[in-house]
Structures are given as structure tokens and as C-alpha cells.
Design a protein around this motif. Structure first.
Motif, PDB file in Angstrom:
ATOM      1  N   ASP A   1       0.823  -1.215   0.000  1.00 18.39           N
ATOM      2  CA  ASP A   1       0.000   0.000   0.000  1.00 18.39           C
ATOM      3  C   ASP A   1       0.857   1.266   0.000  1.00 18.39           C
ATOM      4  N   HIS A   2       2.168   1.110  -0.369  1.00 19.22           N
ATOM      5  CA  HIS A   2       3.080   2.224  -0.608  1.00 19.22           C
ATOM      6  C   HIS A   2       3.554   2.938   0.655  1.00 19.22           C
TER       7      HIS A   2
ATOM      8  N   PRO B   1      -3.715   1.260   8.473  1.00 21.43           N
ATOM      9  CA  PRO B   1      -3.957   2.710   8.377  1.00 21.43           C
ATOM     10  C   PRO B   1      -4.662   3.246   9.606  1.00 21.43           C
TER      11      PRO B   1
ATOM     12  N   GLU C   1     -12.195   3.930  -4.005  1.00 20.81           N
ATOM     13  CA  GLU C   1     -11.522   4.042  -2.708  1.00 20.81           C
ATOM     14  C   GLU C   1     -10.888   5.418  -2.554  1.00 20.81           C
TER      15      GLU C   1
ATOM     16  N   ARG D   1      -7.862   7.270  -0.286  1.00 20.40           N
ATOM     17  CA  ARG D   1      -6.716   7.065   0.597  1.00 20.40           C
ATOM     18  C   ARG D   1      -6.083   8.410   0.948  1.00 20.40           C
TER      19      ARG D   1
ATOM     20  N   TYR E   1      -2.379   9.830   2.453  1.00 20.64           N
ATOM     21  CA  TYR E   1      -0.987   9.535   2.800  1.00 20.64           C
ATOM     22  C   TYR E   1      -0.310  10.775   3.363  1.00 20.64           C
TER      23      TYR E   1
ATOM     24  N   SER F   1      -3.588   0.288  -7.274  1.00 21.76           N
ATOM     25  CA  SER F   1      -3.052   1.532  -6.709  1.00 21.76           C
ATOM     26  C   SER F   1      -1.631   1.788  -7.196  1.00 21.76           C
TER      27      SER F   1
ATOM     28  N   ARG G   1       0.267   5.895   5.872  1.00 21.35           N
ATOM     29  CA  ARG G   1      -1.096   5.952   5.313  1.00 21.35           C
ATOM     30  C   ARG G   1      -2.080   6.175   6.466  1.00 21.35           C
TER      31      ARG G   1
END
Length: 212
Positions: A21-22, A100, A114, A116, A118, A184, A210
């Protein structure tokens, strides 16, 4: 890879590792100084650098071309390829990961799968001219005159802004991502590009988290 000059006579090369998820999961690095016979692992050093004000003051983000020139001028010869440099990383510094924090409000708007949020944390203090340059590059100015921007990658939408966080002791790049599909991958690419934009203006990335 990211390159830094340390006190003008040493070179630090780093690379972050990211999860699916980076978010940041690790930091690898190698360091060379004038007079050294070779490179040595510096993943743990990179973690210390970001929390030590005296060490942090010696670090200047540079591009590979400048690092190669300094390396050559101080007798190192030709700067090794990035593949070769990774072989000198040694043990990577590992980052603790968690789900998260879910601090964002609201679900994804209609038409998106979705949402997100960050945050990329940075160390060091930018100059006013560097912030102004970033505002021009991103074509936006947010609250308090801080650099901000919006953009699209594929079908995904992004909004971002740089601001002080942690009671003013650090800087954070907050990025909101609206994903239209399940992948993603583009979000990761955009996060890396925005992080590089800030790094080129003198700040040093610490970690990517995140929130939602």
C-alpha cells in the motif's frame, strides 16, 4: 535512489522499500568518504541521520550527476551503477508497519472505488525561495501560502499540500488519492514523484504513512 553529500566530502546513497500500500517498510543505504577504499552499509546510519540535528545539518540532497562528479573529484573514479551500489547496502533498517490510522473523514465520492490519505514526513528546514519554487512547480498555493497541487494519473485523482506538522518540528506532504479502479500502482508512482519534488528543494524524506 537518493543521493546526499555529507560535509561536502562524503556521499550517502539511499533507497526506501515500500509495502503493497506504498508505506515505508525499510531503508537501505551505502556511504563513501574521501580516503575510503570502498563503500560501506549505511541503512542504520540513515535512520540516525534523520534524528540528529548536527548530522542532518551536514546533509545536502543532490542528483546522481552531482554525486558522480564529487565522487570523481575526490578520487573515487566512476560512480558505480545503482545495481552495484545496492550490493553494498548490507543490512536494511526496518520500519514498523501497522494498519492505516483511519483519520480521514468520509468514504470515496461517487464514481470512485476508494479514498486514501498519505503523509510523507520530511526533516530539515526549507528556505522561502525553495517553497516558492515548489509552489510554481505544483501550480498551487494552499493554506498559509504553502505549496499545493492537484492532478490526475490515469483515472485516479490526487490533491496534495506541504505543511508543517508535529507542532512545527517537521514537514509533511499530505496526499489524498481517489482511486477509480482496484489497482493503486499509479498512486505509488505519484507519491514517489511528489516526494522527489520536495527532496530536490532541500528536505530529506523520513517515512511515508497511510492515514486512511
Amino acid at each position: 535512489m537518493d543521493y546526499y553529500l555529507l560535509s561536502g566530502e562524503a556521499i550517502l546513497v539511499e533507497e526506501f522499500a515500500y509495502g503493497v500500500d506504498h508505506v515505508t517498510v525499510g531503508l537501505g543505504g551505502a556511504m563513501w568518504a574521501s580516503g575510503d577504499e570502498g563503500w560501506r552499509g549505511a541503512g542504520s546510519f540513515g535512520r540516525v541521520l534523520r534524528t540528529n540535528e548536527e548530522l542532518l545539518a551536514t546533509a545536502t540532497p543532490v542528483r546522481r550527476e552531482r554525486a558522480a562528479r564529487i565522487y570523481r573529484e575526490f578520487g573515487g573514479g566512476q560512480l558505480p551503477s545503482e545495481e552495484e551500489l545496492r550490493m553494498h547496502f548490507g543490512e536494511w533498517a526496518r520500519f514498523a508497519t501497522a494498519a492505516p490510522l483511519r483519520l480521514g473523514a468520509g468514504a470515496a465520492p461517487d464514481g470512485f472505488l476508494e479514498k486514501r490519505i498519505y503523509r510523507v514526513l520530511f526533516a530539515k528546514e526549507p528556505k522561502a525561495a525553495q517553497l516558492a519554487e515548489l509552489s510554481v512547480a505544483w501550480r498551487g498555493t494552499g493554506e498559509g501560502g504553502m505549496p499545493s497541487g492537484t492532478g490526475r494519473a490515469g483515472d485516479d485523482l490526487f490533491t496534495w499540500n506541504l505543511r508543517r506538522v508535529g507542532s512545527g518540528i517537521a514537514w509533511g506532504l499530505d496526499v489524498t488519492v481517489l482511486l477509480r479502479g482496484e489497482s493503486s500502482d499509479l498512486a505509488g508512482a505519484v507519491l514517489r514523484k511528489l516526494t522527489a519534488d520536495v527532496r530536490e528543494r532541500g528536505l530529506i524524506p523520513v517515512t511515508t504513512e497511510r492515514f486512511a
